[in-house]
Scaffold this motif. Structure first.
Motif, PDB file in Angstrom:
ATOM      1  N   ALA A  30     -44.518   3.519  35.495  1.00 42.64           N
ATOM      2  CA  ALA A  30     -44.624   3.510  35.530  1.00 42.64           C
ATOM      3  C   ALA A  30     -45.534   2.459  36.427  1.00 42.64           C
ATOM      4  CB  ALA A  30     -44.997   4.547  37.183  1.00 42.64           C
ATOM      5  N   ALA A  31     -44.893   0.697  37.322  1.00 44.32           N
ATOM      6  CA  ALA A  31     -45.858   0.355  37.717  1.00 44.32           C
ATOM      7  C   ALA A  31     -46.508   0.564  38.094  1.00 44.32           C
ATOM      8  CB  ALA A  31     -44.972  -1.081  37.595  1.00 44.32           C
ATOM      9  N   PRO A  32     -47.613  -0.529  38.979  1.00 44.12           N
ATOM     10  CA  PRO A  32     -48.335  -0.405  40.014  1.00 44.12           C
ATOM     11  C   PRO A  32     -47.777  -0.650  41.307  1.00 44.12           C
ATOM     12  CG  PRO A  32     -49.180  -1.965  38.578  1.00 44.12           C
ATOM     13  CD  PRO A  32     -48.347  -2.023  37.944  1.00 44.12           C
ATOM     14  N   TYR A  84     -46.778  -1.044  30.647  1.00 50.22           N
ATOM     15  CA  TYR A  84     -46.774  -1.242  31.523  1.00 50.22           C
ATOM     16  C   TYR A  84     -48.038  -2.269  31.070  1.00 50.22           C
ATOM     17  CZ  TYR A  84     -47.172  -4.560  35.427  1.00 50.22           C
ATOM     18  OH  TYR A  84     -47.388  -4.451  36.939  1.00 50.22           O
ATOM     19  N   GLU A  85     -48.047  -3.415  30.606  1.00 50.90           N
ATOM     20  CA  GLU A  85     -49.400  -4.170  30.447  1.00 50.90           C
ATOM     21  C   GLU A  85     -49.851  -6.008  30.821  1.00 50.90           C
ATOM     22  OE1 GLU A  85     -51.173  -3.845  26.021  1.00 50.90           O
ATOM     23  OE2 GLU A  85     -50.134  -5.532  26.197  1.00 50.90           O
ATOM     24  N   LYS A  86     -50.896  -5.554  31.560  1.00 53.12           N
ATOM     25  CA  LYS A  86     -50.617  -6.979  32.098  1.00 53.12           C
ATOM     26  C   LYS A  86     -49.804  -7.397  33.208  1.00 53.12           C
ATOM     27  CE  LYS A  86     -54.762  -7.528  28.951  1.00 53.12           C
ATOM     28  NZ  LYS A  86     -54.838  -8.852  27.675  1.00 53.12           N
ATOM     29  N   GLY A  87     -48.588  -6.960  33.699  1.00 47.00           N
ATOM     30  CA  GLY A  87     -48.073  -7.305  34.579  1.00 47.00           C
ATOM     31  C   GLY A  87     -46.939  -7.539  33.649  1.00 47.00           C
ATOM     32  N   ASN A  88     -46.668  -7.206  32.269  1.00 46.12           N
ATOM     33  CA  ASN A  88     -45.469  -7.210  31.775  1.00 46.12           C
ATOM     34  C   ASN A  88     -45.547  -6.034  31.189  1.00 46.12           C
ATOM     35  OD1 ASN A  88     -44.332  -9.976  31.924  1.00 46.12           O
ATOM     36  ND2 ASN A  88     -46.382 -10.462  31.122  1.00 46.12           N
ATOM     37  N   LEU A  89     -43.867  -5.984  30.440  1.00 43.33           N
ATOM     38  CA  LEU A  89     -43.662  -4.566  30.235  1.00 43.33           C
ATOM     39  C   LEU A  89     -43.633  -5.197  28.651  1.00 43.33           C
ATOM     40  CD1 LEU A  89     -40.306  -4.161  32.024  1.00 43.33           C
ATOM     41  CD2 LEU A  89     -42.543  -3.252  32.246  1.00 43.33           C
ATOM     42  N   LEU A  90     -43.884  -3.712  28.023  1.00 43.78           N
ATOM     43  CA  LEU A  90     -43.675  -4.289  26.214  1.00 43.78           C
ATOM     44  C   LEU A  90     -42.842  -2.703  25.894  1.00 43.78           C
ATOM     45  CD1 LEU A  90     -47.058  -4.098  25.105  1.00 43.78           C
ATOM     46  CD2 LEU A  90     -45.512  -5.864  24.653  1.00 43.78           C
ATOM     47  N   ILE A 105     -38.349  -4.822  16.654  1.00 46.42           N
ATOM     48  CA  ILE A 105     -38.987  -5.775  17.370  1.00 46.42           C
ATOM     49  C   ILE A 105     -39.781  -5.277  18.575  1.00 46.42           C
ATOM     50  CG2 ILE A 105     -38.416  -8.026  18.796  1.00 46.42           C
ATOM     51  CD1 ILE A 105     -35.922  -8.422  17.598  1.00 46.42           C
ATOM     52  N   ILE A 106     -40.903  -5.761  19.045  1.00 49.67           N
ATOM     53  CA  ILE A 106     -41.048  -5.472  20.157  1.00 49.67           C
ATOM     54  C   ILE A 106     -41.470  -6.768  20.791  1.00 49.67           C
ATOM     55  CG2 ILE A 106     -43.385  -4.640  21.358  1.00 49.67           C
ATOM     56  CD1 ILE A 106     -44.826  -3.991  18.380  1.00 49.67           C
ATOM     57  N   TYR A 107     -40.843  -6.364  22.403  1.00 49.03           N
ATOM     58  CA  TYR A 107     -40.650  -7.240  23.087  1.00 49.03           C
ATOM     59  C   TYR A 107     -41.556  -7.108  24.234  1.00 49.03           C
ATOM     60  CZ  TYR A 107     -35.765  -9.235  21.184  1.00 49.03           C
ATOM     61  OH  TYR A 107     -34.973  -8.740  20.463  1.00 49.03           O
ATOM     62  N   ARG A 108     -41.438  -8.371  24.803  1.00 51.51           N
ATOM     63  CA  ARG A 108     -42.668  -8.436  26.071  1.00 51.51           C
ATOM     64  C   ARG A 108     -41.127  -9.464  27.323  1.00 51.51           C
ATOM     65  NH1 ARG A 108     -46.046 -11.381  24.732  1.00 51.51           N
ATOM     66  NH2 ARG A 108     -47.707  -9.537  23.979  1.00 51.51           N
ATOM     67  N   VAL A 109     -40.949  -8.234  28.272  1.00 50.88           N
ATOM     68  CA  VAL A 109     -40.689  -8.106  28.773  1.00 50.88           C
ATOM     69  C   VAL A 109     -40.574  -8.581  30.458  1.00 50.88           C
ATOM     70  CG1 VAL A 109     -38.622  -7.814  30.601  1.00 50.88           C
ATOM     71  CG2 VAL A 109     -38.697  -7.158  28.098  1.00 50.88           C
ATOM     72  N   ASN A 110     -40.460 -10.207  31.063  1.00 53.22           N
ATOM     73  CA  ASN A 110     -40.994  -9.781  32.252  1.00 53.22           C
ATOM     74  C   ASN A 110     -40.413  -8.973  33.509  1.00 53.22           C
ATOM     75  OD1 ASN A 110     -41.334 -11.904  35.194  1.00 53.22           O
ATOM     76  ND2 ASN A 110     -43.470 -11.982  33.681  1.00 53.22           N
ATOM     77  N   PRO A 111     -41.151  -8.130  34.659  1.00 55.20           N
ATOM     78  CA  PRO A 111     -39.964  -7.751  35.617  1.00 55.20           C
ATOM     79  C   PRO A 111     -39.010  -8.943  36.416  1.00 55.20           C
ATOM     80  CG  PRO A 111     -42.481  -7.513  35.919  1.00 55.20           C
ATOM     81  CD  PRO A 111     -42.167  -8.558  34.659  1.00 55.20           C
TER      82      PRO A 111
END
Length: 201
Positions: A30-32, A84-90, A105-111
């Motif tokens: 869940a995101a904020p 969810y971390e600092k506005g992005n998804l890991l 891989i660990i991806y950083r995905v922007n919403p």
């Protein structure tokens, strides 16, 4: 009494660039803002459910080159864990058969849909949990051998975007993790049907 939402039909009807014809919602966070982000392991996708209930596709992760002499030339990323971390998804990946070592891989995905590699070099990652401000915890399911996944080769790994440190080894095909506090996690085992507690100082 919870209502059922048909995520599968939405995914199967979506015009992906690389269609798989399959769907397997695997994990969610869940995101904020009230949105829920979902990994679909079979569609190789990250989905979004808005707080109003609308479904959309955030991103489809790319196929991976298979370095092994057997199996298909390209394998599926198979997204699994998500935080969810600092506005992005890991997002962690398992990778598909033949589950080559070092290719998860660990991806950083922007919403908004952009994504990049946050950290690589892992093997069969199945879940992720927040650790503390200095890093997170990922779960290695196990090493894949001639007869399948090898028992006792699961791990918990501390990651910070640059380094990776084993904090628990010898786990028996762990499948999921949840965090109790900054030093304690509970892990499920697919092989044992058990829940283990791991404390790390």
């Amino acid at each position: 009494s919870l209502p059922i939402e048909d995520i599968g039909s939405f995914v199967l009807a979506y015009p992906f660039a690389v269609p798989t014809g399959e769907t397997h919602p695997y994990n969610l966070v869940a995101a904020p803002d009230g949105s829920i982000y979902i990994t679909d392991a079979a569609a190789n996708a990250v989905l979004k459910r808005s707080k109003w209930g609308n479904l959309s596709v955030v991103a489809q992760l790319p196929l991976v080159v298979n370095p092994l002499p057997f199996g298909p030339p390209m394998i599926h990323p198979v997204p699994t864990g998500i935080i969810y971390e600092k506005g992005n998804l890991l997002v962690t990946t398992l990778t598909g058969f033949p589950f080559p070592a070092g290719k998860a891989i660990i991806y950083r995905v922007n919403p908004n849909g952009n994504f990049a590699v946050a950290q690589d070099g892992f093997t069969t990652l199945v879940d992720m949990a927040k650790g503390n401000p200095h890093g997170n915890i990922v779960v290695q399911h196990g090493d894949f051998g001639p007869t399948g996944f090898t028992l006792g080769t699961g791990k918990l790994i501390w990651v910070d975007g640059n380094s990776a440190t084993d904090i628990a080894t010898g786990l028996n095909l762990p499948a999921g993790i949840t965090q109790a506090n900054a030093h304690t996690w509970y892990i499920t085992s697919l092989a044992d049907g058990s829940v283990s507690k791991v404390t790390y100082q």
